[in-house]
Motif scaffolding. Structure first.
Motif, mmCIF file in Angstrom:
data_model
loop_
_atom_site.group_PDB
_atom_site.id
_atom_site.type_symbol
_atom_site.label_atom_id
_atom_site.label_comp_id
_atom_site.label_asym_id
_atom_site.label_seq_id
_atom_site.Cartn_x
_atom_site.Cartn_y
_atom_site.Cartn_z
ATOM 1 N N LYS A 16 -9.150 30.053 8.377
ATOM 2 C CA LYS A 16 -8.345 30.027 9.964
ATOM 3 C C LYS A 16 -7.728 31.089 9.867
ATOM 4 C CE LYS A 16 -7.387 24.998 10.043
ATOM 5 N NZ LYS A 16 -6.219 24.069 9.763
ATOM 6 N N LYS A 17 -6.911 31.789 8.752
ATOM 7 C CA LYS A 17 -5.809 32.569 8.717
ATOM 8 C C LYS A 17 -6.547 33.849 8.402
ATOM 9 C CE LYS A 17 -2.732 29.592 9.384
ATOM 10 N NZ LYS A 17 -1.792 29.712 10.706
ATOM 11 N N LEU A 49 0.370 34.369 -2.474
ATOM 12 C CA LEU A 49 -0.566 33.753 -1.643
ATOM 13 C C LEU A 49 -0.697 34.713 -0.412
ATOM 14 C CD1 LEU A 49 0.357 29.763 -1.809
ATOM 15 C CD2 LEU A 49 -1.850 30.941 -2.559
ATOM 16 N N LYS A 50 0.543 35.255 0.181
ATOM 17 C CA LYS A 50 0.476 35.988 1.365
ATOM 18 C C LYS A 50 -0.319 37.328 0.954
ATOM 19 C CE LYS A 50 3.269 35.251 4.934
ATOM 20 N NZ LYS A 50 2.371 35.165 6.255
ATOM 21 N N ASP A 51 0.168 37.836 -0.334
ATOM 22 C CA ASP A 51 -0.333 39.141 -0.688
ATOM 23 C C ASP A 51 -2.072 39.030 -0.808
ATOM 24 O OD1 ASP A 51 1.760 40.259 -0.845
ATOM 25 O OD2 ASP A 51 2.012 40.135 -2.851
ATOM 26 N N ASN A 52 -2.488 37.820 -0.861
ATOM 27 C CA ASN A 52 -4.002 37.856 -0.946
ATOM 28 C C ASN A 52 -4.726 37.076 0.309
ATOM 29 O OD1 ASN A 52 -4.970 38.475 -3.795
ATOM 30 N ND2 ASN A 52 -3.166 37.435 -4.247
ATOM 31 N N LEU A 82 -2.880 33.450 -11.237
ATOM 32 C CA LEU A 82 -3.050 32.944 -9.805
ATOM 33 C C LEU A 82 -3.587 34.316 -8.887
ATOM 34 C CD1 LEU A 82 -2.832 31.051 -7.292
ATOM 35 C CD2 LEU A 82 -0.588 31.717 -7.244
ATOM 36 N N ASP A 83 -3.046 35.322 -9.104
ATOM 37 C CA ASP A 83 -3.195 36.495 -8.378
ATOM 38 C C ASP A 83 -4.673 36.969 -8.567
ATOM 39 O OD1 ASP A 83 -2.271 38.627 -6.616
ATOM 40 O OD2 ASP A 83 -2.426 40.019 -8.483
ATOM 41 N N MET A 84 -5.044 37.049 -10.026
ATOM 42 C CA MET A 84 -6.437 37.506 -10.162
ATOM 43 C C MET A 84 -7.542 36.452 -9.568
ATOM 44 S SD MET A 84 -8.109 39.661 -11.829
ATOM 45 C CE MET A 84 -7.223 40.425 -13.209
ATOM 46 N N SER A 463 -12.565 44.018 -0.914
ATOM 47 C CA SER A 463 -11.771 45.145 -0.920
ATOM 48 C C SER A 463 -12.749 46.386 -1.099
ATOM 49 C CB SER A 463 -10.882 44.833 -2.133
ATOM 50 O OG SER A 463 -10.541 46.071 -2.579
ATOM 51 N N ASN A 464 -11.923 47.471 -0.832
ATOM 52 C CA ASN A 464 -12.706 48.831 -0.917
ATOM 53 C C ASN A 464 -12.339 49.170 -2.341
ATOM 54 O OD1 ASN A 464 -13.992 48.944 1.542
ATOM 55 N ND2 ASN A 464 -11.943 49.731 2.455
ATOM 56 N N VAL A 465 -11.669 48.498 -2.991
ATOM 57 C CA VAL A 465 -11.214 49.150 -4.175
ATOM 58 C C VAL A 465 -11.652 48.011 -5.263
ATOM 59 C CG1 VAL A 465 -9.140 49.669 -6.020
ATOM 60 C CG2 VAL A 465 -9.313 50.406 -3.676
ATOM 61 N N GLN A 466 -12.326 48.483 -6.353
ATOM 62 C CA GLN A 466 -12.934 47.703 -7.288
ATOM 63 C C GLN A 466 -11.923 47.805 -8.590
ATOM 64 O OE1 GLN A 466 -15.495 45.326 -7.125
ATOM 65 N NE2 GLN A 466 -14.937 44.592 -9.045
#
Lengths: 593, 67
Positions: A16-17, A49-52, A82-84, A463-466
């Motif tokens: 949705k977002k 969560l927002k950052d992702n 969580l971020d990973m 992402s364009n970065v790996q």
């Protein structure tokens, strides 16, 4: 299980977002709208969560906190896990959470693991069935030999009893001849044709086979030495090795022929905009063929490091030619292609002796002990010195990070021939399979840890970065140590872009202490920044790193500089962290992406 | 959601086939699907592996105390 239900909510929200742009100014007001207590924990989860690109809800944050309670470690480490998961687009299930969290916070203890693996592989019994079969004996001899084994006979007595028994008439002429050869110590054999054949075949690999047999004599039980020393066993090894080397040589010749043709076709196409795409497509195919030969074929398992470097250099040149074509610079592209053509034409496959020997010994061990002792091969892969590109790739594969994807590819192709996966994940799964219910938690955790490493290196599709992280094992004084590698790279066609990448190595050296080596390639220009606090380090390593830079320029890179800094120099450390997105933790210079 | 289900179905097929051929593979399809697109032979070019090889070789020399 609550986290799993969160997962479904998360995925729906994500769809949705998808197009929601995050405005940092609105973050707080967004959080305020959730009517949650403004604790540090809630805010951090919200921000992650927002950052992702996930729009957080109160329910999500509550469920994540319940999930966090089930994990060990500090809150920030859990946030990192969580971020990973979110970054790698992995479902936030309880199991996945545990897997990634453990792999981010614990390392595989290779020494302990090899200890356990050797314990399970301790009962090394000779696989007589396979061995006698390869030595050319009939089923009758094999079955009688195995029956006699229980009578504690030596190999010679065992064979004598077979040939002197009532069923001698059931034996084939080859059986009798083979038995006589072994019993007589391979002497007084009348079959000159056979001996000539052995002589002829041994010529090429005589030195190698003798060395392998000598080493095997120390590895096998004394009663098997007569079999290992037999001319039939030698011939089996030579035949197997000759077959393998011929196959690899054919593969290389075909590779050469196909790519010389492709380059010729590209050169013969008239210049001009009309043919640019055709030329580029053909070149991409050639580049892909070169990469496959280096990374996947059996060829580089046997080539010299010099040949390996030549192949890499040609690959880099082909990329340069492609860049010229993309800029419509046909004459420069042509010059580079002609150069590659000349170099490829000149190169011939010649296996390196030491690699041929390793193959021969592996085949011998396979026959003697079966496939179950693969962990020894893994140890040997880790402990090999002066590694080339293919050797290093084999080290990474042996840690198990590639296991599942390679198996899936084999299943896709229904390719079940020549199937041997020599890696730690496979070795541990084997033990778990054959010792169901009796396996320690330690082993189960090891598998999860390897799976966690696989998660960490999952391709970041959006992402364009790996970013990737590897723990690279190497041997020092019969112990396995490891080197941490963090890679951050631009992505080009679902692949890391070698021309624009940063690699950061972190290791604790016995003689010099903690060391960080940052190597960046920017538009192919390679610079090295080395951080260490020991006074002698610079003197003792300067030449090594500088020659290394020279070597890299033979593979398509452009030489930059080597610089040194203190390990704890905050400015440099700060810059590196900024570059790689490293978080500092309580261990000082541990790095995480 | 659909994409994830298709991947899981595929993974279940892999698990079934690996059982038939007695090959080891991750047995949880929800876990397996996250390990499949990771192939270092495809994702990392040889030039980068070459840097890794060079550093490992230097580390080993320094560890042994040789110059």
């Amino acid at each position: 299980m609550k986290i799993t239900s969160f997962l479904n909510t998360l995925k729906l929200n994500e769809t949705k977002k998808e197009n929601v742009k995050i405005n940092s100014d609105k973050k707080e007001s967004g959080f305020d709208s959730l009517s949650m207590e403004k604790t540090n924990e809630n805010l951090k989860i919200y921000k992650t969560l927002k950052d992702n690109n996930v729009e957080p809800t109160k329910e999500m944050i509550e469920e994540i906190k319940i999930g966090f309670d089930k994990l060990d470690g500090a809150f920030n480490q859990k946030i990192e896990s969580l971020d990973m998961l979110l970054k790698k687009d992995i479902e936030v299930s309880e199991k996945n959470f545990q897997i990634i969290h453990n792999s981010l916070n614990t390392k595989v203890d290779y020494n302990k693991l090899f200890e356990v693996l050797s314990k399970y592989g301790e009962n090394e019994e000779i696989n007589y069935d396979e061995l006698l079969n390869k030595l050319g004996f009939s089923k009758k001899v094999i079955s009688e030999f195995i029956i006699n084994l229980s009578k504690n006979m030596t190999v010679i007595d065992n064979l004598m009893s077979i040939i002197n028994n009532d069923f001698i008439n059931e034996l084939t002429e080859v059986d009798k001849e083979n038995i006589n050869k072994i019993v007589d110590g391979n002497e007084n054999v009348d079959d000159k044709t056979f001996e000539l054949k052995v002589d002829e075949m041994l010529n090429e690999f005589e030195k190698t086979v003798n060395e392998v047999i000598d080493e095997l004599k120390n590895d096998v039980p004394i009663e098997v030495i007569d079999l290992v020393n037999s001319s039939n066993f030698r011939m089996f090894l030579v035949e197997t090795t000759t077959k393998e080397m011929n196959e690899v040589k054919n593969e290389f010749d075909n590779f050469k022929k196909e790519n010389l043709n492709l380059i010729d076709n590209t050169l013969s196409l008239p210049d001009g905009n009309k043919n640019v795409d055709k030329k580029i497509n053909a070149l991409e195919k050639v580049i892909n063929n070169f990469e496959n030969i280096i990374m996947k074929s059996d060829i580089t398992l046997y080539t010299t490091m010099k040949q390996e470097k030549e192949l890499i250099n040609m690959t880099s040149k082909l990329e340069v030619a492609k860049e010229y074509l993309e800029k419509n610079d046909f004459s420069e592209a042509k010059e580079v292609l002609k150069e590659v053509k000349k170099e490829l034409d000149k190169i011939d496959f010649k296996p390196k002796d030491v690699k041929v020997k390793a193959f021969m010994k592996k085949e011998a061990n396979k026959i003697l002990f079966g496939e179950k002792n693969n962990f020894k091969d893994i140890y040997n892969t880790f402990s090999k010195k002066n590694k080339g590109v293919r050797d290093t790739l084999e080290v990474l594969r042996a840690t198990g990070v590639n296991h599942d994807s390679e198996i899936a590819q084999k299943i896709e192709k229904s390719d079940f021939n020549k199937f041997q996966m020599n890696n730690l994940k496979n070795a541990v799964l084997d033990i778990m399979k054959f010792n169901e219910g009796k396996v320690s938690n330690e082993l189960k955790n090891t598998v999860n840890n390897i799976t966690g490493n696989q998660f960490q290196n999952k391709l970041e599709v959006k992402s364009n970065v790996q970013q990737m992280h590897f723990s690279i094992p190497y041997e020092l004084n019969s112990k396995i140590k490891s080197l941490d590698l963090y890679v951050n790279s631009k992505k080009e066609n679902e692949k890391m872009d070698w021309k624009n990448s940063t690699l950061y190595f972190v290791v604790n050296l016995k003689n010099y202490g903690k060391t960080g080596i940052r190597i960046s390639s920017t538009n192919k220009v390679v610079n090295m920044n080395i951080k260490n606090d020991s006074d002698e380090f610079k003197n003792n390593s300067y030449k090594l790193f500088n020659s290394f830079l020279d070597e890299l320029s033979e593979e398509g890179f452009i030489r930059g500089k080597v610089t040194y800094a203190k390990y704890l120099d905050e400015n440099i450390e700060g810059n590196i962290k900024k570059d790689l997105g490293i978080n500092e933790n309580k261990n000082g210079f541990d790095v995480r992406i | 959601m659909k994409k994830h289900n298709i991947m899981e179905e595929l993974c279940e097929e892999y698990i079934e086939k690996s059982d038939e051929h007695e090959i080891n593979i991750e047995k949880d399809s929800k876990v397996l699907k996250n390990t499949l697109d990771m192939d270092i032979r495809e994702n990392i070019p040889p030039q980068l592996i070459s840097i890794v090889a060079g550093v490992v070789n230097i580390i080993e020399i320094l560890e042994k105390g040789e110059e």
